[in-house]
Write a protein that holds these residues in place. Sequence first.
Motif, PDB file in Angstrom:
ATOM      1  N   ARG A   1       0.778  -1.541  -0.057  1.00 38.48           N
ATOM      2  CA  ARG A   1      -0.104  -0.061   0.025  1.00 38.48           C
ATOM      3  C   ARG A   1       0.797   1.267  -0.018  1.00 38.48           C
ATOM      4  NH1 ARG A   1      -4.147  -2.563   4.149  1.00 38.48           N
ATOM      5  NH2 ARG A   1      -5.870  -3.362   2.744  1.00 38.48           N
ATOM      6  N   ALA A   2       1.854   0.932   0.711  1.00 41.25           N
ATOM      7  CA  ALA A   2       2.734   2.510   0.800  1.00 41.25           C
ATOM      8  C   ALA A   2       3.315   2.817  -0.685  1.00 41.25           C
ATOM      9  CB  ALA A   2       3.983   2.017   1.648  1.00 41.25           C
ATOM     10  N   PHE A   3       3.913   1.534  -1.401  1.00 40.31           N
ATOM     11  CA  PHE A   3       4.711   1.632  -2.480  1.00 40.31           C
ATOM     12  C   PHE A   3       3.501   2.216  -3.512  1.00 40.31           C
ATOM     13  CE2 PHE A   3       6.189   0.610  -6.700  1.00 40.31           C
ATOM     14  CZ  PHE A   3       7.570   0.399  -6.574  1.00 40.31           C
ATOM     15  N   ALA A   4       2.083   1.905  -3.407  1.00 46.20           N
ATOM     16  CA  ALA A   4       1.369   2.099  -4.379  1.00 46.20           C
ATOM     17  C   ALA A   4       0.859   3.736  -4.136  1.00 46.20           C
ATOM     18  CB  ALA A   4      -0.136   1.590  -4.328  1.00 46.20           C
ATOM     19  N   THR A   5       0.814   3.837  -2.759  1.00 46.17           N
ATOM     20  CA  THR A   5       0.676   5.527  -2.299  1.00 46.17           C
ATOM     21  C   THR A   5       1.545   6.522  -2.964  1.00 46.17           C
ATOM     22  OG1 THR A   5      -0.800   4.802  -0.598  1.00 46.17           O
ATOM     23  CG2 THR A   5      -0.113   6.986  -0.423  1.00 46.17           C
ATOM     24  N   TYR A   6       2.998   6.293  -2.658  1.00 50.00           N
ATOM     25  CA  TYR A   6       3.952   6.919  -3.053  1.00 50.00           C
ATOM     26  C   TYR A   6       4.071   7.208  -4.458  1.00 50.00           C
ATOM     27  CZ  TYR A   6       5.954   6.998   1.520  1.00 50.00           C
ATOM     28  OH  TYR A   6       6.408   7.455   2.867  1.00 50.00           O
ATOM     29  N   LEU A   7       3.507   5.980  -5.328  1.00 54.80           N
ATOM     30  CA  LEU A   7       3.760   5.821  -6.653  1.00 54.80           C
ATOM     31  C   LEU A   7       2.538   6.969  -7.210  1.00 54.80           C
ATOM     32  CD1 LEU A   7       5.248   4.494  -8.818  1.00 54.80           C
ATOM     33  CD2 LEU A   7       3.459   2.829  -9.198  1.00 54.80           C
ATOM     34  N   ARG A   8       1.470   6.931  -6.780  1.00 52.23           N
ATOM     35  CA  ARG A   8       0.330   7.796  -7.005  1.00 52.23           C
ATOM     36  C   ARG A   8       0.624   9.201  -6.637  1.00 52.23           C
ATOM     37  NH1 ARG A   8      -3.065   3.899  -4.681  1.00 52.23           N
ATOM     38  NH2 ARG A   8      -3.156   5.182  -2.607  1.00 52.23           N
ATOM     39  N   LYS A   9       1.566   9.627  -5.571  1.00 56.47           N
ATOM     40  CA  LYS A   9       1.905  10.835  -5.416  1.00 56.47           C
ATOM     41  C   LYS A   9       3.249  11.338  -6.418  1.00 56.47           C
ATOM     42  CE  LYS A   9       0.781  10.861  -0.468  1.00 56.47           C
ATOM     43  NZ  LYS A   9       1.423  11.009   0.943  1.00 56.47           N
ATOM     44  N   GLY A  10       3.576  10.618  -7.167  1.00 53.57           N
ATOM     45  CA  GLY A  10       4.591  11.056  -8.293  1.00 53.57           C
ATOM     46  C   GLY A  10       6.025  10.582  -8.101  1.00 53.57           C
ATOM     47  N   TYR A  11       6.317  10.048  -7.002  1.00 52.32           N
ATOM     48  CA  TYR A  11       7.633   9.529  -6.560  1.00 52.32           C
ATOM     49  C   TYR A  11       7.870   8.314  -7.667  1.00 52.32           C
ATOM     50  CZ  TYR A  11       6.972  11.748  -2.135  1.00 52.32           C
ATOM     51  OH  TYR A  11       6.963  12.736  -1.066  1.00 52.32           O
ATOM     52  N   SER A  12       9.376   8.525  -7.977  1.00 47.47           N
ATOM     53  CA  SER A  12      10.034   7.745  -8.959  1.00 47.47           C
ATOM     54  C   SER A  12       9.890   6.153  -8.159  1.00 47.47           C
ATOM     55  CB  SER A  12      11.322   8.088  -9.324  1.00 47.47           C
ATOM     56  OG  SER A  12      12.096   7.874  -8.282  1.00 47.47           O
ATOM     57  N   LYS A  13      10.338   5.025  -8.829  1.00 45.95           N
ATOM     58  CA  LYS A  13      10.246   3.823  -8.168  1.00 45.95           C
ATOM     59  C   LYS A  13      11.445   3.729  -7.399  1.00 45.95           C
ATOM     60  CE  LYS A  13       7.320   1.414 -11.347  1.00 45.95           C
ATOM     61  NZ  LYS A  13       7.035   0.090 -12.357  1.00 45.95           N
ATOM     62  N   ASP A  14      12.578   4.443  -7.820  1.00 46.48           N
ATOM     63  CA  ASP A  14      14.014   4.228  -7.192  1.00 46.48           C
ATOM     64  C   ASP A  14      13.749   4.786  -5.863  1.00 46.48           C
ATOM     65  OD1 ASP A  14      14.856   2.805  -9.315  1.00 46.48           O
ATOM     66  OD2 ASP A  14      15.934   4.495 -10.144  1.00 46.48           O
ATOM     67  N   TRP A  15      13.315   6.088  -5.855  1.00 41.25           N
ATOM     68  CA  TRP A  15      13.005   6.701  -4.419  1.00 41.25           C
ATOM     69  C   TRP A  15      12.218   5.937  -3.584  1.00 41.25           C
ATOM     70  CZ3 TRP A  15       9.378   8.341  -1.133  1.00 41.25           C
ATOM     71  CH2 TRP A  15       9.622   9.267  -0.391  1.00 41.25           C
TER      72      TRP A  15
END
Length: 297
Positions: A130-144
């Motif tokens: 869920r954390a990964f999906a949330t950060y991804l929706r916010k526009g963070y890169s996968k590496d970050w």
Amino acid sequence: MNDKNIKRFENKRVRTTWDEEKEEWYFSIVDVVSVLTNQPTPRNASTYWAVMKNRLKDEGANELLTNCKQLKMLAEDGKMRLTDVADTEQILRIIQSIPSPKAEPFKVWLATVGAERIDETFNPEIAIERAFATYLRKGYSKDWINQRILTLRVRNELISEWDERGVKEGKEYAILTDEISKAWSGMTTRQYKTFKGLRKENLRDNMTTLELVLNMLAEATTTEISKEQKPQTFEENKQIARSGGEVAGIARQETEKRTGKPVITSKKAVDFTQLFTDVIEYTIEDKDSKNKDENKK
């Protein structure tokens, strides 16, 4: 009370104030009531809240009402007057007692968060996903995101070590965290947040990848030193926290010497997530443009 403390919801104002000590927003309860119940005037909203308080008392919600406090806020007549206020958690509890269609999304959200918390207790991987999906929706890169999730593991290992050494949750955690932060970055957590222009936002969510890595190095080193030295007192824990932070501090200085630029930056999530978003949007626009050109041929 300046303009930034006046928030707008559906073109209606909600007065707020920021508590620097507690790092918490406080909201005017009357304004929230006015928004949710579509009261025509502040007086009507005040009357509604007065009646509601009596009802809450009858329902046994004395703790909620006791924890709410009064702060001076700008009134309609231009004077600073004492106003009932509540923090975010208290406001959400009050909203649940208001029979309003606008309150329903909040009730659903609360129920969902509660269910998610139970799921995460039994399966921690769900929390990570869920954390990964949330950060991804916010526009963070996968590496970050990968680095950020790794910081959670490192932090948890440090917390477990502190628990093992008798460090108390809360104030003592905060003191040791500040010792680590000062040793590697030269700033306490609060000073670091101020430097970045943050208030309630999470500091680590607003760090660059390099900042995350160095902070992680500081905490991981602190954990390892603590395991080896097995501190018995809080003062010994403080010394170890400084030692762990100093290791990352040396790495920061060496990195700055070789790159010629500071590691610690005032950039926030809005800066580097926007950059990532801009790249995506540019790629999409460029692809659409090419498709249009090909269609014309």
